[in-house]
Design a protein around this motif. Structure first.
Motif, mmCIF file in Angstrom:
data_model
loop_
_atom_site.group_PDB
_atom_site.id
_atom_site.type_symbol
_atom_site.label_atom_id
_atom_site.label_comp_id
_atom_site.label_asym_id
_atom_site.label_seq_id
_atom_site.Cartn_x
_atom_site.Cartn_y
_atom_site.Cartn_z
ATOM 1 N N PRO A 285 0.746 -1.322 0.089
ATOM 2 C CA PRO A 285 -0.016 -0.034 0.017
ATOM 3 C C PRO A 285 0.893 1.227 0.063
ATOM 4 N N ALA A 286 0.452 2.388 -0.739
ATOM 5 C CA ALA A 286 1.043 3.565 -0.763
ATOM 6 C C ALA A 286 0.389 4.727 -1.256
ATOM 7 N N PHE A 287 0.685 5.977 -0.802
ATOM 8 C CA PHE A 287 0.091 6.805 -1.434
ATOM 9 C C PHE A 287 0.320 7.117 -3.006
ATOM 10 N N ARG A 288 -0.771 7.478 -3.801
ATOM 11 C CA ARG A 288 -0.507 7.672 -5.105
ATOM 12 C C ARG A 288 -1.057 9.127 -5.393
ATOM 13 N N ILE A 289 -0.335 10.138 -6.130
ATOM 14 C CA ILE A 289 -0.649 11.283 -6.133
ATOM 15 C C ILE A 289 -0.645 11.652 -7.629
ATOM 16 N N LEU A 290 -1.973 11.923 -8.193
ATOM 17 C CA LEU A 290 -2.038 12.006 -9.883
ATOM 18 C C LEU A 290 -2.348 13.217 -9.784
ATOM 19 N N SER A 291 -1.408 14.115 -10.597
ATOM 20 C CA SER A 291 -1.732 15.616 -11.111
ATOM 21 C C SER A 291 -1.757 15.777 -12.657
ATOM 22 N N VAL B 168 2.531 11.349 -11.684
ATOM 23 C CA VAL B 168 2.130 10.261 -10.737
ATOM 24 C C VAL B 168 3.436 10.085 -9.807
ATOM 25 N N SER B 169 3.099 10.235 -8.381
ATOM 26 C CA SER B 169 3.996 10.161 -7.482
ATOM 27 C C SER B 169 3.612 8.882 -6.562
ATOM 28 N N THR B 170 4.538 8.348 -6.061
ATOM 29 C CA THR B 170 4.110 7.105 -5.209
ATOM 30 C C THR B 170 5.160 7.247 -4.254
ATOM 31 N N THR B 171 4.723 7.258 -2.768
ATOM 32 C CA THR B 171 5.309 7.122 -1.557
ATOM 33 C C THR B 171 4.563 6.106 -0.624
ATOM 34 N N PRO B 172 5.608 5.679 0.284
ATOM 35 C CA PRO B 172 4.828 4.778 1.203
ATOM 36 C C PRO B 172 3.869 5.302 2.263
#
Length: 248
Positions: free
Chosen positions: A213-219, A233-237
């Motif tokens: 599971p991770a944060f997915r930040i779509l801009s 598309v940024s992915t971080t735990p």
């Protein structure tokens, strides 16, 4: 079919209301037979959903949906960015760094149509951000080739977004946004933050297991004609923080 694919399909069903809160999902053995996969694969998919708080597995009772349909929370309207503030930083000290790990040109894959990019070539750039040499964020940037190949006024040589891996990163003058430097007419950027299983590329870059599971930040940045200028598309735990600053 792997565990992440099965989990994504069930998540979509939960988000759209097909699997309602309190619904009991198929038993591991039954779903494994339906999908022609191993029971371990289905169990791993249910574990991913449980880690996101979307289902609960009770011994002897099966797996029950604990989440409701997807909703949106409007966080407000942002003022012009403060370019003196860092885009990201360690919260407890440490040396921050980032490196470009991939630059490539390719025809826009079908899934990019949902972002407003289709029937064109794109440039993909991947960066990995680290703290004390430990990777903490995977960021993918997608730009239509026509825009990625633009040169800033007075710049000579390879366009900044086409610079290969290992090249010295080129930055705009102080106080100038990158989009403005390249002559992109960005009217607004729409951002969606969600909890998602990591895809293979992000997991490999961050040294984690695919599906974690991770944060997915779509801009998605758009111009006044609603055309997509770029997508990130940024992915971080999940244990990292996401912060927002609003003017006014």
């Amino acid at each position: 079919m792997n565990a992440s694919t099965i989990a994504a399909e069930i998540r979509e069903g939960i988000s759209t209301g097909r699997y309602r809160h309190g619904t009991r999902l198929p038993a591991v053995r039954k779903l494994a037979e339906e999908r022609s996969v191993s029971q371990q694969t289905v169990a791993a998919a249910y574990a991913q959903l449980a880690a996101l708080g979307m289902v609960r597995t009770e011994p002897g009772s099966g797996t029950v949906v604990t989440a409701g349909p997807t909703t949106e929370a409007h966080l407000g309207t942002f003022g012009p960015p403060d370019l003196s503030m860092p885009i990201w930083k360690p919260t407890s000290g440490g040396e921050a760094s980032e490196a470009t790990t991939l630059v490539r040109q390719l025809p826009a894959p079908p899934h990019m149509a949902a972002w407003g990019i289709a029937d064109t070539d794109v440039v993909e750039r991947t960066r990995v951000r680290s703290v004390d040499d430990v990777p903490v964020q995977h960021k993918l940037t997608i730009v239509p080739y026509e825009l990625a190949s633009r040169q800033p006024e007075g710049h000579e040589g390879v366009p900044p977004l086409l610079a290969p891996v290992g090249a010295t990163r080129m930055s705009p003058p102080a106080g100038v946004r990158f989009a403005d430097w390249l002559g992109w007419n960005v009217l607004r950027t729409d951002t969606t933050i969600s909890a998602e299983p990591m895809d293979q590329a992000a997991a490999a870059a961050l040294g984690m297991t695919e599906g974690t599971p991770a944060f997915r930040i779509l801009s998605i940045a758009r111009d006044p004609q609603e055309a997509t200028v770029f997508v990130t598309v940024s992915t971080t735990p999940l244990h990292h923080l996401l912060t927002l600053s609003m003017a006014g």
